[in-house]
Design a protein around this motif. Structure first.
Motif, mmCIF file in Angstrom:
data_model
loop_
_atom_site.group_PDB
_atom_site.id
_atom_site.type_symbol
_atom_site.label_atom_id
_atom_site.label_comp_id
_atom_site.label_asym_id
_atom_site.label_seq_id
_atom_site.Cartn_x
_atom_site.Cartn_y
_atom_site.Cartn_z
ATOM 1 N N LEU A 261 -1.916 -10.643 -18.298
ATOM 2 C CA LEU A 261 -2.645 -11.068 -17.096
ATOM 3 C C LEU A 261 -3.221 -9.868 -16.363
ATOM 4 O O LEU A 261 -2.486 -8.963 -15.970
ATOM 5 C CB LEU A 261 -1.713 -11.837 -16.159
ATOM 6 N N ALA A 262 -4.545 -9.883 -16.149
ATOM 7 C CA ALA A 262 -5.214 -8.772 -15.452
ATOM 8 C C ALA A 262 -5.147 -9.005 -13.952
ATOM 9 O O ALA A 262 -6.163 -9.151 -13.277
ATOM 10 C CB ALA A 262 -6.650 -8.650 -15.919
ATOM 11 N N VAL A 263 -3.945 -9.012 -13.423
ATOM 12 C CA VAL A 263 -3.722 -9.246 -12.005
ATOM 13 C C VAL A 263 -2.940 -8.078 -11.428
ATOM 14 O O VAL A 263 -1.926 -7.661 -11.995
ATOM 15 C CB VAL A 263 -2.929 -10.549 -11.779
ATOM 16 N N SER A 264 -3.420 -7.550 -10.299
ATOM 17 C CA SER A 264 -2.729 -6.446 -9.641
ATOM 18 C C SER A 264 -2.059 -6.927 -8.362
ATOM 19 O O SER A 264 -2.589 -7.803 -7.678
ATOM 20 C CB SER A 264 -3.711 -5.320 -9.294
ATOM 21 N N THR A 265 -0.957 -6.318 -8.064
ATOM 22 C CA THR A 265 -0.224 -6.584 -6.820
ATOM 23 C C THR A 265 -0.119 -5.288 -6.036
ATOM 24 O O THR A 265 0.117 -4.232 -6.618
ATOM 25 C CB THR A 265 1.184 -7.115 -7.124
ATOM 26 N N ARG A 266 -0.309 -5.383 -4.719
ATOM 27 C CA ARG A 266 -0.179 -4.172 -3.887
ATOM 28 C C ARG A 266 1.287 -3.954 -3.542
ATOM 29 O O ARG A 266 1.934 -4.811 -2.946
ATOM 30 C CB ARG A 266 -1.006 -4.295 -2.617
ATOM 31 N N TYR A 267 1.758 -2.787 -3.910
ATOM 32 C CA TYR A 267 3.121 -2.382 -3.570
ATOM 33 C C TYR A 267 3.082 -1.323 -2.478
ATOM 34 O O TYR A 267 2.121 -0.545 -2.380
ATOM 35 C CB TYR A 267 3.838 -1.821 -4.808
ATOM 36 N N TRP A 268 4.160 -1.303 -1.675
ATOM 37 C CA TRP A 268 4.257 -0.386 -0.543
ATOM 38 C C TRP A 268 5.504 0.469 -0.662
ATOM 39 O O TRP A 268 6.554 -0.010 -1.106
ATOM 40 C CB TRP A 268 4.329 -1.166 0.770
ATOM 41 N N ASN B 68 -4.324 18.477 7.015
ATOM 42 C CA ASN B 68 -4.589 19.753 7.681
ATOM 43 C C ASN B 68 -5.056 19.520 9.112
ATOM 44 O O ASN B 68 -5.480 18.413 9.471
ATOM 45 C CB ASN B 68 -5.653 20.525 6.906
ATOM 46 N N SER B 69 -4.989 20.572 9.902
ATOM 47 C CA SER B 69 -5.439 20.512 11.304
ATOM 48 C C SER B 69 -4.864 19.286 12.007
ATOM 49 O O SER B 69 -5.583 18.521 12.667
ATOM 50 C CB SER B 69 -6.975 20.491 11.362
ATOM 51 N N LEU B 70 -3.575 19.108 11.859
ATOM 52 C CA LEU B 70 -2.933 17.919 12.401
ATOM 53 C C LEU B 70 -2.999 17.881 13.921
ATOM 54 O O LEU B 70 -2.951 18.918 14.587
ATOM 55 C CB LEU B 70 -1.488 17.842 11.928
ATOM 56 N N LYS B 71 -3.123 16.657 14.429
ATOM 57 C CA LYS B 71 -3.214 16.421 15.863
ATOM 58 C C LYS B 71 -2.059 15.519 16.295
ATOM 59 O O LYS B 71 -1.535 14.748 15.480
ATOM 60 C CB LYS B 71 -4.538 15.729 16.191
ATOM 61 N N PRO B 72 -1.682 15.570 17.564
ATOM 62 C CA PRO B 72 -0.609 14.669 18.032
ATOM 63 C C PRO B 72 -0.907 13.200 17.735
ATOM 64 O O PRO B 72 0.025 12.432 17.457
ATOM 65 C CB PRO B 72 -0.566 14.949 19.537
ATOM 66 N N GLU B 73 -2.158 12.816 17.757
ATOM 67 C CA GLU B 73 -2.509 11.415 17.480
ATOM 68 C C GLU B 73 -2.336 11.031 16.012
ATOM 69 O O GLU B 73 -2.473 9.854 15.659
ATOM 70 C CB GLU B 73 -3.940 11.103 17.938
ATOM 71 N N ASP B 74 -2.027 11.992 15.161
ATOM 72 C CA ASP B 74 -1.709 11.687 13.764
ATOM 73 C C ASP B 74 -0.248 11.264 13.606
ATOM 74 O O ASP B 74 0.159 10.855 12.518
ATOM 75 C CB ASP B 74 -1.968 12.902 12.873
ATOM 76 N N THR B 75 0.520 11.362 14.673
ATOM 77 C CA THR B 75 1.926 10.968 14.627
ATOM 78 C C THR B 75 2.043 9.496 14.283
ATOM 79 O O THR B 75 1.450 8.638 14.952
ATOM 80 C CB THR B 75 2.601 11.246 15.976
ATOM 81 N N ALA B 76 2.803 9.203 13.234
ATOM 82 C CA ALA B 76 2.949 7.822 12.760
ATOM 83 C C ALA B 76 3.907 7.801 11.580
ATOM 84 O O ALA B 76 4.298 8.845 11.057
ATOM 85 C CB ALA B 76 1.599 7.257 12.322
ATOM 86 N N ILE B 77 4.257 6.603 11.169
ATOM 87 C CA ILE B 77 4.920 6.418 9.876
ATOM 88 C C ILE B 77 3.821 6.222 8.840
ATOM 89 O O ILE B 77 2.933 5.385 9.030
ATOM 90 C CB ILE B 77 5.866 5.216 9.891
ATOM 91 N N TYR B 78 3.882 6.994 7.787
ATOM 92 C CA TYR B 78 2.875 6.942 6.731
ATOM 93 C C TYR B 78 3.432 6.197 5.517
ATOM 94 O O TYR B 78 4.545 6.493 5.052
ATOM 95 C CB TYR B 78 2.436 8.354 6.341
ATOM 96 N N TYR B 79 2.643 5.259 5.009
ATOM 97 C CA TYR B 79 3.048 4.422 3.886
ATOM 98 C C TYR B 79 2.111 4.632 2.697
ATOM 99 O O TYR B 79 0.888 4.619 2.848
ATOM 100 C CB TYR B 79 3.004 2.946 4.274
ATOM 101 N N CYS B 80 2.716 4.774 1.561
ATOM 102 C CA CYS B 80 1.971 4.861 0.304
ATOM 103 C C CYS B 80 1.749 3.449 -0.234
ATOM 104 O O CYS B 80 2.634 2.598 -0.102
ATOM 105 C CB CYS B 80 2.799 5.692 -0.673
ATOM 106 N N THR B 81 0.591 3.218 -0.829
ATOM 107 C CA THR B 81 0.330 1.936 -1.485
ATOM 108 C C THR B 81 -0.238 2.164 -2.876
ATOM 109 O O THR B 81 -0.872 3.192 -3.143
ATOM 110 C CB THR B 81 -0.668 1.071 -0.696
ATOM 111 N N ALA B 82 0.001 1.175 -3.726
ATOM 112 C CA ALA B 82 -0.562 1.226 -5.075
ATOM 113 C C ALA B 82 -0.806 -0.202 -5.552
ATOM 114 O O ALA B 82 0.070 -1.060 -5.394
ATOM 115 C CB ALA B 82 0.387 1.944 -6.020
ATOM 116 N N ASP B 83 -1.987 -0.429 -6.097
ATOM 117 C CA ASP B 83 -2.329 -1.734 -6.667
ATOM 118 C C ASP B 83 -1.969 -1.681 -8.152
ATOM 119 O O ASP B 83 -2.652 -1.028 -8.937
ATOM 120 C CB ASP B 83 -3.813 -2.035 -6.475
ATOM 121 N N ILE B 84 -0.891 -2.359 -8.493
ATOM 122 C CA ILE B 84 -0.273 -2.188 -9.807
ATOM 123 C C ILE B 84 -0.333 -3.464 -10.633
ATOM 124 O O ILE B 84 -0.027 -4.559 -10.131
ATOM 125 C CB ILE B 84 1.185 -1.728 -9.632
ATOM 126 N N ARG B 85 -0.714 -3.264 -11.861
ATOM 127 C CA ARG B 85 -0.677 -4.356 -12.837
ATOM 128 C C ARG B 85 0.577 -4.171 -13.668
ATOM 129 O O ARG B 85 0.762 -3.115 -14.283
ATOM 130 C CB ARG B 85 -1.929 -4.314 -13.708
#
Length: 122
Positions: free
Chosen positions: A105-112, A83-100
């Motif tokens: 094995l209780a090991v998570s990897t960050r996916y993009w 909300n209330s977006l500003k010109p400085e918010d202009t960017a490419i936005y990436y989602c991430t998730a730390d997934i097991r």
């Protein structure tokens, strides 16, 4: 394999709102933290917001009070209400998730995700 797919980017005028969505799919045993990063032209990628599996959130100072991160664990999704977006918010936005992916094995990897463009005009 695991995939993150974002949607919801676009062009908006300053003061406007956008909602980004991201869904995870594939061989997923569990998802820990999820989040959103962004990268503006000529700048380093930065954390925008993150959310734990239990719902605790963290925000960059620049977006506090304007952006809201949420997730639905059963659907394996994370959203970012901007909300209330500003010109400085202009960017490419990436989602991430730390997934097991491994039951043993209780090991998570960050996916993009692949990224979605957000452009805020003045």
């Amino acid at each position: 394999q695991v995939h993150l797919v974002e949607s919801g980017g676009g062009l908006v005028q300053a003061g406007g709102s956008l909602r980004l969505s991201c869904g995870a799919s594939g061989s997923i045993f569990s998802i820990n933290d999820m989040g959103w990063y962004r990268q503006a032209p000529g700048k380093q990628r930065e954390l925008v917001a993150s959310i734990t599996r239990g719902g605790s959130t963290d925000y960059a100072e620049a977006v506090k009070g304007r952006f809201i991160i949420s997730r639905e664990n059963a659907k394996k999704t994370v959203d970012l209400q901007m909300n209330s977006l500003k010109p400085e918010d202009t960017a490419i936005y990436y989602c991430t998730a730390d997934i097991r992916t491994n039951v043993v094995l209780a090991v998570s990897t960050r996916y993009w995700g692949q990224g979605t463009q957000v452009t805020v005009s003045s």
